[in-house]
Design an enzyme around this catalytic site. Structure first.
Site, PDB file in Angstrom:
ATOM      1  N   THR A   1      55.702  71.397  21.395  1.00 24.06           N
ATOM      2  CA  THR A   1      56.277  72.601  22.009  1.00 24.06           C
ATOM      3  C   THR A   1      57.634  72.930  21.410  1.00 24.06           C
ATOM      4  OG1 THR A   1      57.105  73.512  24.104  1.00 24.06           O
ATOM      5  CG2 THR A   1      57.266  71.156  23.845  1.00 24.06           C
ATOM      6  N   THR A   2      58.021  74.190  21.530  1.00 18.23           N
ATOM      7  CA  THR A   2      59.367  74.545  21.080  1.00 18.23           C
ATOM      8  C   THR A   2      60.396  74.394  22.192  1.00 18.23           C
ATOM      9  OG1 THR A   2      59.187  76.851  21.679  1.00 18.23           O
ATOM     10  CG2 THR A   2      58.445  76.263  19.491  1.00 18.23           C
ATOM     11  N   THR A   3      59.959  74.156  23.413  1.00 18.22           N
ATOM     12  CA  THR A   3      60.933  74.094  24.500  1.00 18.22           C
ATOM     13  C   THR A   3      61.716  72.782  24.447  1.00 18.22           C
ATOM     14  OG1 THR A   3      61.200  74.806  26.795  1.00 18.22           O
ATOM     15  CG2 THR A   3      59.665  73.028  26.412  1.00 18.22           C
TER      16      THR A   3
ATOM     17  N   ASP B   1      50.432  72.469  23.803  1.00 19.15           N
ATOM     18  CA  ASP B   1      51.601  73.318  23.993  1.00 19.15           C
ATOM     19  C   ASP B   1      51.987  73.216  25.481  1.00 19.15           C
ATOM     20  OD1 ASP B   1      53.473  75.528  23.654  1.00 19.15           O
ATOM     21  OD2 ASP B   1      51.976  76.755  24.697  1.00 19.15           O
TER      22      ASP B   1
ATOM     23  N   ASP C   1      48.558  79.016  23.992  1.00 22.05           N
ATOM     24  CA  ASP C   1      48.422  80.246  24.789  1.00 22.05           C
ATOM     25  C   ASP C   1      48.908  81.485  24.052  1.00 22.05           C
ATOM     26  OD1 ASP C   1      51.254  79.434  25.068  1.00 22.05           O
ATOM     27  OD2 ASP C   1      51.343  81.260  26.290  1.00 22.05           O
TER      28      ASP C   1
ATOM     29  N   ASN D   1      62.883  69.922  29.642  1.00 20.45           N
ATOM     30  CA  ASN D   1      62.000  70.843  30.370  1.00 20.45           C
ATOM     31  C   ASN D   1      60.590  70.270  30.470  1.00 20.45           C
ATOM     32  OD1 ASN D   1      64.220  72.497  30.252  1.00 20.45           O
ATOM     33  ND2 ASN D   1      63.342  73.946  28.791  1.00 20.45           N
TER      34      ASN D   1
ATOM     35  N   GLY E   1      61.948  79.472  21.060  1.00 23.28           N
ATOM     36  CA  GLY E   1      63.174  78.690  21.164  1.00 23.28           C
ATOM     37  C   GLY E   1      64.231  79.484  21.910  1.00 23.28           C
TER      38      GLY E   1
ATOM     39  N   ASP F   1      54.693  75.720  27.376  1.00 23.64           N
ATOM     40  CA  ASP F   1      54.952  77.018  28.016  1.00 23.64           C
ATOM     41  C   ASP F   1      53.764  77.953  27.838  1.00 23.64           C
ATOM     42  OD1 ASP F   1      57.684  76.649  28.978  1.00 23.64           O
ATOM     43  OD2 ASP F   1      58.126  76.339  26.852  1.00 23.64           O
TER      44      ASP F   1
HETATM   45  C1  XBP Z   1      58.018  78.349  24.216  1.00 20.52           C
HETATM   46  C2  XBP Z   1      59.348  78.816  23.831  1.00 20.52           C
HETATM   47  C3  XBP Z   1      60.536  78.240  24.496  1.00 20.52           C
HETATM   48  C4  XBP Z   1      60.703  78.659  25.937  1.00 20.52           C
HETATM   49  C5  XBP Z   1      62.100  78.426  26.405  1.00 20.52           C
HETATM   50  O1  XBP Z   1      57.097  78.635  23.156  1.00 20.52           O
HETATM   51  O2  XBP Z   1      59.495  79.641  22.963  1.00 20.52           O
HETATM   52  O3  XBP Z   1      61.648  78.651  23.778  1.00 20.52           O
HETATM   53  O4  XBP Z   1      60.447  80.046  26.067  1.00 20.52           O
HETATM   54  O5  XBP Z   1      62.471  77.089  26.269  1.00 20.52           O
HETATM   55  P1  XBP Z   1      55.806  77.725  22.928  1.00 20.52           P
HETATM   56  P2  XBP Z   1      63.896  76.669  25.671  1.00 20.52           P
HETATM   57  O6  XBP Z   1      55.011  77.766  24.214  1.00 20.52           O
HETATM   58  O7  XBP Z   1      55.070  78.415  21.814  1.00 20.52           O
HETATM   59  O8  XBP Z   1      56.244  76.340  22.566  1.00 20.52           O
HETATM   60  O9  XBP Z   1      64.897  77.600  26.260  1.00 20.52           O
HETATM   61  O10 XBP Z   1      64.099  75.242  26.122  1.00 20.52           O
HETATM   62  O11 XBP Z   1      63.796  76.799  24.183  1.00 20.52           O
HETATM   63 MG    MG Z   2      53.121  78.535  24.631  1.00 24.04          MG
END
Ligand code: XBP
Ligand code: MG
Length: 253
Positions: A123-125, A10, A184, A129, A53, A12
């Site tokens: 990851t969902t980001t 992951d 995390d 990023n 997201g 973030d």
């Molecule tokens: C990370 C997220 C993401 C970020 C923001 O979750 O939920 O949406 O907060 O990034 P994880 P974006 O660590 O569970 O993957 O604005 O690019 O979506």
């Molecule tokens: Mg995370």
């Protein structure tokens, strides 16, 4: 148990503690640029993190918190525009070196790479990023260290759905039993466990009180020589920082 072949990370909260002083700040700047008076406080952002997201999170905010705001007819386009600005602002923060990796992250990634393990991101980001973080916080060439970068809208169902991990493993031609995941958050571990992966958790600033039932090990961070981790649950033996030997043992346990 199969031999350990792939490590799935992951981003973030796991590689870097990005949410409070990174994503949140970038969202607020994007709102201000668009002339909106929305300000996501540290507390409110903690509630909004229930939804993964960034675009989905803005939609959730409109539905649950800014209920009197009348969005334009093209609501999705409006959200996408705000999110595009947020991504520009966030990647600029990364390029300026404002968001460091967490303890032990660079060390463990180097160790895994040297040992010939196969690395992937789940990851969902947004993909930009991820590449900006890897380039600016890890190594200019670090994007190439990862065989697969599974990110953002590549699967429609974001975490806690298991889809992003399943997509990454399918691309790698690996089974869950050959891999281990690093997460995390509760939403993250629902996704990784749902994909059949053993999972090591390092809690981040927003996730310390979350439920990590099913994790192989829960740590405060991965630790370094001179900066040992604390075990929050599970058995880390005599390890004081997370190294590949401990990861292999947890995978095999
Ligand atoms: C990370 C997220 C993401 C970020 C923001 O979750 O939920 O949406 O907060 O990034 P994880 P974006 O660590 O569970 O993957 O604005 O690019 O979506
Ligand atoms: Mg995370």
């Amino acid at each position: 148990m199969s031999e350990l072949v792939g490590l799935l990370f992951d981003v973030d909260g796991t590689l870097a503690d990005t949410e409070r002083d990174g994503h949140r700040v970038a969202f607020n700047r994007a709102f201000a640029e668009a002339g909106l008076d929305w300000e996501w406080s540290v507390d409110l952002y903690g509630q909004l993190l229930a939804v993964t997201g960034g675009k989905e999170r803005i939609g959730y905010f409109l539905d649950r918190f800014a209920t009197r705001f009348q969005p334009p007819a093209d609501r999705d386009g409006f959200i996408a525009g705000l999110h595009k600005a947020k991504t520009r602002i966030y990647t600029d923060m990364l390029a300026r070196g404002l968001i460091p990796l967490r303890p032990g992250v660079a060390r463990l990634l180097r160790e895994a790479r040297e040992a010939g393990l196969r690395l992937a991101i789940a990851t969902t980001t947004t993909p930009e990023n991820v590449t900006a973080l890897l380039r600016h916080a890890l190594h200019p060439e670090a994007v190439s260290w990862f065989e697969v970068i599974a990110a953002g809208d590549i699967v429609p169902a974001k975490k806690p759905a298991p889809d992003i991990y399943l997509w990454a493993m399918e691309r790698m031609g690996l089974a869950p039993a050959q891999c281990i995941a690093f997460e995390d958050s509760h939403n993250g571990i629902r996704s990784s466990l749902g994909a059949g992966l053993r999972t090591i958790v390092s809690v981040s600033s927003y996730t310390q009180a979350e439920d990590f039932a099913g994790a192989a090990l829960v740590l405060d961070h991965w630790g370094e020589p001179g900066e040992p981790f604390q075990v929050l649950s599970g058995d880390a033996g005599n390890s004081r920082w997370l190294d590949l030997d401990r990861v292999r043992r947890l995978h095999a346990a």
